[in-house]
Each structure stands twice: as C-alpha cells, then as structure tokens.
Scaffold this motif. Structure first.
Motif, PDB file in Angstrom:
ATOM      1  N   ARG A  52       0.876  -1.170   0.000  1.00 22.46           N
ATOM      2  CA  ARG A  52       0.000   0.000   0.000  1.00 22.46           C
ATOM      3  C   ARG A  52       0.909   1.214   0.000  1.00 22.46           C
ATOM      4  NH1 ARG A  52       2.993   0.471   3.364  1.00 22.46           N
ATOM      5  NH2 ARG A  52       2.821   0.643   5.616  1.00 22.46           N
ATOM      6  N   SER A  53       0.351   2.328  -0.489  1.00 23.08           N
ATOM      7  CA  SER A  53       1.145   3.548  -0.458  1.00 23.08           C
ATOM      8  C   SER A  53       0.248   4.735  -0.156  1.00 23.08           C
ATOM      9  CB  SER A  53       1.887   3.738  -1.778  1.00 23.08           C
ATOM     10  OG  SER A  53       2.698   4.878  -1.708  1.00 23.08           O
ATOM     11  N   CYS A  54      -0.564   5.154  -1.148  1.00 25.92           N
ATOM     12  CA  CYS A  54      -1.325   6.398  -0.962  1.00 25.92           C
ATOM     13  C   CYS A  54      -2.459   6.253   0.041  1.00 25.92           C
ATOM     14  CB  CYS A  54      -1.877   6.876  -2.297  1.00 25.92           C
ATOM     15  SG  CYS A  54      -3.202   5.831  -2.941  1.00 25.92           S
ATOM     16  N   GLY A  55      -3.085   5.089   0.083  1.00 27.64           N
ATOM     17  CA  GLY A  55      -4.222   4.890   0.971  1.00 27.64           C
ATOM     18  C   GLY A  55      -5.500   5.551   0.489  1.00 27.64           C
ATOM     19  N   HIS A  56      -5.503   6.068  -0.737  1.00 28.02           N
ATOM     20  CA  HIS A  56      -6.672   6.817  -1.217  1.00 28.02           C
ATOM     21  C   HIS A  56      -7.013   6.521  -2.682  1.00 28.02           C
ATOM     22  CE1 HIS A  56      -7.112   9.119   2.464  1.00 28.02           C
ATOM     23  NE2 HIS A  56      -5.788   9.172   2.504  1.00 28.02           N
ATOM     24  N   ALA A  57      -6.848   5.275  -3.092  1.00 29.54           N
ATOM     25  CA  ALA A  57      -7.285   4.838  -4.423  1.00 29.54           C
ATOM     26  C   ALA A  57      -6.630   5.592  -5.577  1.00 29.54           C
ATOM     27  CB  ALA A  57      -8.814   4.917  -4.534  1.00 29.54           C
ATOM     28  N   ILE A  58      -5.380   5.985  -5.385  1.00 31.50           N
ATOM     29  CA  ILE A  58      -4.674   6.727  -6.421  1.00 31.50           C
ATOM     30  C   ILE A  58      -3.469   5.950  -6.961  1.00 31.50           C
ATOM     31  CG2 ILE A  58      -3.315   8.810  -6.912  1.00 31.50           C
ATOM     32  CD1 ILE A  58      -6.292   9.349  -6.597  1.00 31.50           C
ATOM     33  N   CYS A  59      -2.705   5.310  -6.077  1.00 30.41           N
ATOM     34  CA  CYS A  59      -1.444   4.708  -6.527  1.00 30.41           C
ATOM     35  C   CYS A  59      -1.628   3.313  -7.125  1.00 30.41           C
ATOM     36  CB  CYS A  59      -0.441   4.647  -5.379  1.00 30.41           C
ATOM     37  SG  CYS A  59      -0.813   3.382  -4.136  1.00 30.41           S
ATOM     38  N   GLY A  60      -2.700   2.633  -6.780  1.00 31.54           N
ATOM     39  CA  GLY A  60      -2.976   1.316  -7.360  1.00 31.54           C
ATOM     40  C   GLY A  60      -2.182   0.171  -6.762  1.00 31.54           C
ATOM     41  N   SER A  61      -1.560   0.368  -5.611  1.00 33.90           N
ATOM     42  CA  SER A  61      -0.666  -0.674  -5.106  1.00 33.90           C
ATOM     43  C   SER A  61      -1.351  -1.729  -4.234  1.00 33.90           C
ATOM     44  CB  SER A  61       0.487  -0.043  -4.314  1.00 33.90           C
ATOM     45  OG  SER A  61      -0.005   0.636  -3.186  1.00 33.90           O
ATOM     46  N   ASP A  62      -2.610  -1.511  -3.808  1.00 33.41           N
ATOM     47  CA  ASP A  62      -3.200  -2.482  -2.887  1.00 33.41           C
ATOM     48  C   ASP A  62      -4.445  -3.180  -3.450  1.00 33.41           C
ATOM     49  OD1 ASP A  62      -4.846  -0.274  -2.725  1.00 33.41           O
ATOM     50  OD2 ASP A  62      -5.170  -0.438  -0.571  1.00 33.41           O
ATOM     51  N   LEU A  72      -9.689  -2.561  -4.497  1.00 39.01           N
ATOM     52  CA  LEU A  72      -8.642  -1.867  -3.753  1.00 39.01           C
ATOM     53  C   LEU A  72      -8.958  -1.963  -2.270  1.00 39.01           C
ATOM     54  CD1 LEU A  72      -8.133   1.457  -5.767  1.00 39.01           C
ATOM     55  CD2 LEU A  72      -6.738  -0.632  -5.869  1.00 39.01           C
ATOM     56  N   CYS A  74      -7.905  -0.131   0.005  1.00 40.33           N
ATOM     57  CA  CYS A  74      -8.049   1.201   0.595  1.00 40.33           C
ATOM     58  C   CYS A  74      -9.362   1.864   0.208  1.00 40.33           C
ATOM     59  CB  CYS A  74      -6.880   2.093   0.191  1.00 40.33           C
ATOM     60  SG  CYS A  74      -6.831   2.454  -1.573  1.00 40.33           S
TER      61      CYS A  74
HETATM   62  S1  FES Z   1      -2.957   2.389  -1.324  1.00 43.34           S
HETATM   63 FE1  FES Z   1      -2.851   3.529  -3.177  1.00 43.34          FE
HETATM   64  S2  FES Z   1      -4.535   2.781  -4.313  1.00 43.34           S
HETATM   65 FE2  FES Z   1      -4.785   1.864  -2.394  1.00 43.34          FE
END
Ligand code: FES
Length: 232
Positions: A52-62, A72, A74
């Motif tokens: 996870r990275s951004c925690g707000h549905a922007i980075c796409g990592s989770d 997602l 997050c």
């Molecule tokens: S933590 Fe970045 S999209 Fe979910």
C-alpha cells in the motif's frame, strides 16, 4: 463491530503452501479493508505482508481479491462487505509473500505498448495544442492507475498468460487516440499480435473489477476496431 477476517498467508521461506488464517478484528463499519490489515499487522501478526502507499485509491498498489472480487483494499469498506471478509492476493500472478504478488510480468506488458507520447515532429514554439474534443476522446483511459485488478480478473489472461491483458490495452488506448501522438501504428501492430486484443472474449470481468470505473471493454473494442480500420 467485530469482523471475522480470513487472510491467505504464504511465506516462501517457511515452505508449505498458501493457506488461510483467521483473525477477529474490532472495526468501525466505515473502516476500509486496508485499515483491518493494518490492525492485524500492528496488533496480531507483524509478519503480515501487503503493499500500500497512498491509501486513497490513487497509486494502485493495494489491489487484492476481497470477498471473491478484485478490489482496492483502501477503497472497499466494512459496511459494504459485512462481518465476514476474506482477503487473498490478486489471482493469476505469482505470490511473493502473503498478499504481495510479482508484478514484473504485468509491467513488462505495460511497457510493451509504448505507454508514452511518440512524436518526432518538431514541436511548435510553445506547445502541442489539443482541442477539448480531442482531449475528451481518450479521457476515460487516462484514469487507469495500473492496479492490475482488471488484467488479473480476466479468464483469458488466466488461461493464456501471454495475453497482453486489459490494463496494457487501456494504456495503449490512452495514446493511440491522443491527437498529439504519432505512434498509433506501432502500437496497433503490437496489439494485432496473437497475444494482443483478439484474446479478449468480452467477458466484462475487467469492467466490474476496475476501481476507477473505466469502460475497459469499450476501450478494447475501439483499439481492435482501429486495427481493422488500419489493416495492420
Ligand atoms: S494504497 Fe494507493 S490505491 Fe490503495
């Protein structure tokens, strides 16, 4: 409320196979699955591994397989899922550890479609201008965050791992229909390959899985239409 959380665990260094482990977590109904994973990691098992990275549905990592669907962590909330929640890694990709999958193959396919502006023409003095209508032509596909939820929900990808996949086609679409770009011919040639757009069976799993609401199947059909139109 109490949530019964099942998480698929796998540690290659410990040996064995992926298996389910159960956790009970106290959670607010508005909490997101990512919050639950953080709670488990902080309070019950620090070895739990996830991205996870951004925690707000922007980075796409989770992006993960949550209650039977790619989502997602997050973005999806407890009140949308209920008291019983299962979390597994994205299907169809090698598991590195717990909820972390190997994304190398996914990003290699992404890079294969030249996801950048190709234009060898000398630029004008100030900028390459584009009308509102020209920009709107590919607006939908600019919203992709490369989370891989679409590609890893696609039965064609599961059965044909060489398939370039919906996410790469979405990224290609973003540039093919950009009026400033001159690389459409190259991309269409790449996507006319046996592992390109023709592997799509319009099953629509990708559309259901996309956390950004992109009409992925339409984008794929527009790219395949462009291939037919260009006689690649
Ligand atoms: S933590 Fe970045 S999209 Fe979910």
């Amino acid at each position: 409320m109490q949530v019964d959380l099942r998480i698929q665990r796998y540690d290659p260094e410990a040996g064995g196979k992926p298996h389910w482990e159960a956790y009970r977590v106290e959670a607010d109904p508005m909490a997101r699955v990512l919050d639950l994973l953080h709670t488990v990691k902080a309070e019950q098992d620090g070895s739990l591994t996830f991205r996870r990275s951004c925690g707000h549905a922007i980075c796409g990592s989770d992006a993960m397989f949550i209650n039977g669907r790619n989502r997602l962590a997050c973005k999806i909330r407890v009140d949308q899922l209920g008291r019983k929640i299962s979390v597994a890694p994205l299907p169809g990709l090698p598991i590195v550890k717990d909820l972390v999958v190997d994304m190398d193959g996914f990003f290699a396919k992404y890079r294969s479609v030249k996801p950048y502006l190709v234009n060898d023409t000398e630029p004008p003095a100030r900028e390459r201008r584009q009308s509102v209508a020209e920009r709107a032509r590919f607006d939908d596909t600019t919203r992709c965050i490369l989370c891989a939820a679409c590609t890893t929900s696609c039965p064609s990808f599961w059965s044909q791992p060489g398939y370039v996949g919906p996410a790469a086609i979405v990224q290609a679409h973003r540039f093919i229909f950009d009026s400033r770009d001159e690389g459409a011919g190259e991309r269409l040639e790449i996507l006319a390959d046996a592992d390109g757009v023709w592997r799509c069976r319009t099953i629509f799993n990708c559309v259901d899985a996309c956390p950004r609401g992109i009409n992925i199947t339409r984008a794929i059909l527009e790219v395949s239409g462009a291939i037919v139109g260009s006689s690649v």
